[in-house]
Enzyme design. Structure first.
Site, mmCIF file in Angstrom:
data_model
loop_
_atom_site.group_PDB
_atom_site.id
_atom_site.type_symbol
_atom_site.label_atom_id
_atom_site.label_comp_id
_atom_site.label_asym_id
_atom_site.label_seq_id
_atom_site.Cartn_x
_atom_site.Cartn_y
_atom_site.Cartn_z
ATOM 1 N N CYS A 76 0.837 -1.194 0.000
ATOM 2 C CA CYS A 76 0.000 0.000 0.000
ATOM 3 C C CYS A 76 0.874 1.247 0.000
ATOM 4 C CB CYS A 76 -0.951 0.089 1.186
ATOM 5 S SG CYS A 76 -2.152 -1.225 1.241
ATOM 6 N N ARG A 111 4.037 -0.453 -4.645
ATOM 7 C CA ARG A 111 3.748 -0.909 -3.281
ATOM 8 C C ARG A 111 2.438 -1.693 -3.200
ATOM 9 N NH1 ARG A 111 6.905 2.107 0.322
ATOM 10 N NH2 ARG A 111 5.600 1.422 2.022
ATOM 11 N N TRP A 116 -2.682 -2.853 -1.724
ATOM 12 C CA TRP A 116 -2.357 -4.278 -1.760
ATOM 13 C C TRP A 116 -3.256 -4.896 -0.702
ATOM 14 C CZ3 TRP A 116 -0.466 -8.110 1.496
ATOM 15 C CH2 TRP A 116 0.062 -9.254 0.874
ATOM 16 N N ASN A 118 -1.761 2.633 5.384
ATOM 17 C CA ASN A 118 -0.829 1.565 5.033
ATOM 18 C C ASN A 118 -0.495 0.843 6.326
ATOM 19 O OD1 ASN A 118 1.228 -0.077 4.073
ATOM 20 N ND2 ASN A 118 2.773 1.556 4.240
ATOM 21 N N GLY A 119 -0.754 -0.463 6.353
ATOM 22 C CA GLY A 119 -0.472 -1.232 7.562
ATOM 23 C C GLY A 119 -1.625 -2.162 7.873
ATOM 24 N N GLU A 152 18.324 -17.386 -4.928
ATOM 25 C CA GLU A 152 17.893 -16.101 -5.484
ATOM 26 C C GLU A 152 17.406 -16.275 -6.928
ATOM 27 O OE1 GLU A 152 17.077 -13.415 -4.410
ATOM 28 O OE2 GLU A 152 17.246 -11.948 -6.010
ATOM 29 N N LYS A 209 13.745 -15.291 -8.256
ATOM 30 C CA LYS A 209 13.575 -14.318 -9.351
ATOM 31 C C LYS A 209 12.671 -14.899 -10.424
ATOM 32 C CE LYS A 209 14.494 -11.503 -8.127
ATOM 33 N NZ LYS A 209 14.866 -10.799 -6.933
ATOM 34 N N GLU A 236 8.895 -15.494 -9.126
ATOM 35 C CA GLU A 236 8.066 -14.335 -8.786
ATOM 36 C C GLU A 236 7.625 -13.547 -10.013
ATOM 37 O OE1 GLU A 236 9.867 -11.393 -6.196
ATOM 38 O OE2 GLU A 236 11.808 -11.633 -7.157
ATOM 39 N N HIS A 270 18.284 -36.959 -2.087
ATOM 40 C CA HIS A 270 17.548 -37.332 -0.871
ATOM 41 C C HIS A 270 16.042 -37.138 -1.038
ATOM 42 C CE1 HIS A 270 21.242 -38.077 1.238
ATOM 43 N NE2 HIS A 270 21.709 -36.928 0.762
ATOM 44 N N LYS A 275 6.146 -4.326 -3.422
ATOM 45 C CA LYS A 275 7.454 -4.052 -2.847
ATOM 46 C C LYS A 275 7.232 -3.468 -1.452
ATOM 47 C CE LYS A 275 11.835 -2.622 -4.676
ATOM 48 N NZ LYS A 275 12.323 -3.930 -5.100
HETATM 49 C C1 F6R Z 1 12.229 -10.401 -4.213
HETATM 50 C C2 F6R Z 1 12.151 -9.316 -3.259
HETATM 51 C C3 F6R Z 1 11.705 -9.634 -1.880
HETATM 52 C C4 F6R Z 1 12.426 -8.758 -0.858
HETATM 53 C C5 F6R Z 1 11.843 -8.998 0.544
HETATM 54 C C6 F6R Z 1 12.562 -8.181 1.591
HETATM 55 O O1 F6R Z 1 12.638 -9.948 -5.466
HETATM 56 O O2 F6R Z 1 12.389 -8.178 -3.570
HETATM 57 O O3 F6R Z 1 11.877 -10.986 -1.581
HETATM 58 O O4 F6R Z 1 13.786 -9.051 -0.879
HETATM 59 O O5 F6R Z 1 10.488 -8.674 0.550
HETATM 60 O O6 F6R Z 1 12.464 -6.829 1.333
HETATM 61 P P1 F6R Z 1 13.478 -5.794 1.955
HETATM 62 O O7 F6R Z 1 14.834 -6.107 1.421
HETATM 63 O O8 F6R Z 1 12.978 -4.455 1.517
HETATM 64 O O9 F6R Z 1 13.427 -5.977 3.440
#
Ligand code: F6R
Length: 610
Positions: free
Chosen positions: A2, A27, A76, A102-103, A482, A486, A489, A505, A605
């Site tokens: 949000c 966001r 969101w 937001n929250g 990672e 990537k 997602e 295993h 994000k």
């Molecule tokens: C994946 C991604 C997320 C963030 C996670 C932590 O591409 O961006 O997995 O890494 O939400 O976010 P931060 O680093 O902002 O604490």
């Protein structure tokens, strides 16, 4: 998670709010809305399910909503499906108070029951409506007082922007555990979840702290602490350019940010290398501190956690200090063993991830000293740390992190070199090699980025697969985690990362004819062992795409179907070069599948809810 924005001044608020929301859309992007106060029309609220363009269309770019005071929201969803009713702003029963949030309000159900008993009826399923209704319930002609009374009863995390039709000369902002920044201008003031929403209008910002309330008028801001006493706050000048938060001709932010990695790594590393030595002025750290450590906890989520995984291999190898990497969401609930001799290293791009912030506070409560690696200047995690190593990635807009991840790795290398020096774990020659290797890294990442066609070609071969595996050992395994995240997602392909030795295993049963296995094989001491695992999956029909160093490329090519080679770097820095082709691979696969790369479904994000 949000985004909220607010404006009070002399211009039309709605177009400014829409512009701010466009920059906050990363966001959350399932619905959006705005509320604007106008002398003639009173409080006008417009909301729309879907992307921000729906709201912009409905309001003709804001032109249909006159007024110079307002708040906006991009959502969101947490409580209630994304639809017009559940979108914010939420309004009080009187229709005169509007709130963006937001929250999460944790005790919303209890408060809702209380208000319903008092005769208040609710329109939405959201927790935010409870805040709007509660403020409305207490409102007796003084918005600030009503907000204070409501907050006394609200539990949870919130950044709120509030307007009231009966007090059109002010905008009220409050925060607890969710980011909120105020923008100061001549004849106008703004509030937002992130600086990017207001940088077009002002670069002078101040960060609200938990429990603080701000009253914004066109002329200025008055901030009160949790006890209602006025407080003075420092105004900070933001000096990055707005172009840093724009696509600049690229089709996607993610691609732009992948391409920005050499610069981001250089900006993070260069100021901290002086005359061949790593200087970390921002961390007070002595040899005694390090010798005294009983353990180092690394606390993070998602990709930042994957940086922590790489860091564990690097720091334990170099420093011989026990390193425990813990998912922030687990840390609080796993009875962590923390003492006064524990150091917690918190890793976060946004500096606002609520799980990470909560875990960090718990670590502090238990006695740990807190260092952090953070990208967003002035964020909560940065401000609550005993020392911050800022990464200089600049604003990262794509939901899937790339350049921030790379700069976090660079910060880990800097820390590793400095600690190794303090502890006397490296001789002069090794030290020089590590520093030189770090200085060379941006150029080596650049080399990979000059030749993306091969990776695009591999993506075109494999983009139709339903499932993929990433295998590696040691730091290659950390990169695999990672790489897998990537890919899944942004492309929605199921994928898993496995420590290569662990496949047999259980998971190897999933390998069948044509399954794609991406084998990361940069870590030289285990190259032969990794190639044995490659043979195991090939024997079961897998297609194997290998990623290794140039030095090992021809050896690898003999055992796999296709090979991507990366420059030969100082071995501990392998994650930085290995990650680039897999980022690009994920990007091209998602592109070929027609996915919404910068705004993947269900994600946002900056995850500010637990
Ligand atoms: C994946 C991604 C997320 C963030 C996670 C932590 O591409 O961006 O997995 O890494 O939400 O976010 P931060 O680093 O902002 O604490």
């Amino acid at each position: 998670m949000c985004g909220i924005v607010g404006y009070i001044g002399r211009e039309q608020a709605a177009p400014i709010l829409l512009e701010g929301l466009a920059r906050l859309e990363y966001r959350g992007y399932d619905s959006a809305g705005l509320a604007v106060l106008d002398g003639e029309k009173g409080l006008q609220v417009v909301k729309a399910k879907g992307r921000l363009r729906e709201l912009a269309g409905r309001t003709e770019g804001g032109a249909l909503v006159p007024g110079a005071v307002g708040v906006g929201h991009t959502r969101w969803a947490t409580h209630g499906a994304p639809n017009d009713v559940n979108s914010h702003p939420q309004v009080s029963q009187s229709g005169r108070i509007a709130v963006v949030h937001n929250g999460i309000i944790e005790n919303y159900a209890r408060l809702k029951a209380f208000l319903e008993e008092e005769g208040v009826s609710f329109a939405s399923e959201t927790d935010t409506e409870v805040a709007a209704q509660l403020i409305g319930y207490y409102y007796r002609g003084d918005l600030l007082q009503a907000v204070g009374q409501a907050l006394n009863r609200i539990e949870g995390a919130y950044a709120l922007g509030i307007v009231c039709a009966d007090e059109p000369d002010k905008l009220v902002a409050v925060r607890k555990d969710s980011p909120l920044i105020l923008g100061r201008g001549a004849g106008f003031q703004m509030l937002a979840s992130d600086v990017t929403a207001m940088i077009r209008y002002t670069r002078d910002v101040c960060y609200l702290d938990d429990g603080e309330t701000a009253v914004l008028t066109p002329e200025g801001v008055q901030i009160y602490n949790a006890f209602g006493r006025p407080v003075e706050k420092e105004t900070v000048h933001v000096d990055w350019e707005i172009s840093a938060a724009e696509k600049g001709g690229y089709e996607h932010f993610m691609f732009k940010e992948i391409m920005e990695q050499p610069k981001a790594i250089r900006d993070t590393v260069s100021p901290r290398i002086r005359e061949g030595r790593v200087v970390l002025d921002e961390l007070e750290l002595t040899r005694e501190d390090l010798e005294n450590l009983d353990r180092l906890y690394i606390i993070a989520c998602g990709s930042s956690y994957h940086v922590g995984m790489a860091a564990k291999y690097i720091l334990e190898k170099l420093l011989r200090i026990p390193v425990e990497v813990t998912l922030a969401s687990e840390f609080r609930y796993c009875t962590p063993i923390v003492t006064q001799r524990t150091l917690a290293l918190v890793v976060s791009q946004s500096g606002e991830t609520i799980d990470t912030l909560a875990a960090m506070r718990e670590a502090r409560r238990l006695g740990a000293r807190i260092f952090s690696i953070v990208n967003v200047v002035g964020s909560s995690i940065a401000r609550e740390s005993d020392g911050v190593l800022y990464t200089w990635a600049g604003p990262e807009i794509a939901v899937a992190t790339t350049k921030a991840y790379s700069t976090q790795l660079a910060a880990v290398y800097l820390l590793a070199i400095r600690c190794a020096e303090l502890l006397g774990r490296v001789d002069q020659e090794e030290y020089r090699a590590m520093v030189a290797g770090l200085e060379a890294l941006p150029g080596q990442v650049e080399e990979i980025l000059k030749d993306t066609e091969k990776i695009q070609y591999y993506a075109s071969i494999y983009f139709n697969h339903d499932s993929m595996f990433f295998i590696g050992r040691n730091i290659d395994y950390a990169v695999g985690l990672e790489a897998s995240l990537k890919l899944k997602e942004i492309s929605y392909i199921h994928s898993e990362a496995y420590a290569a030795g662990e496949l047999k295993h259980g998971t190897i049963s999933l390998i069948e004819d044509g399954t794609l296995v991406v084998a990361l094989a940069g870590w030289d001491p285990l190259f032969d062992k990794l190639m044995s695992n490659v043979r195991e999956v090939k024997a079961r029909g897998a297609d194997v795409l290998g990623v290794t160093t140039r030095a090992r490329a021809s050896a690898m090519a003999q055992g796999v179907d296709s090979t991507i080679s990366v420059p030969d770097v100082f071995p501990l820095y392998l994650p930085s070069v290995e990650v680039v082709p897999v980022q690009l691979f994920a990007y091209y696969v998602a592109l070929m599948r027609g996915c919404d790369i910068d705004k993947p479904r269900n994600l946002a994000k900056s995850v500010t809810v637990e």
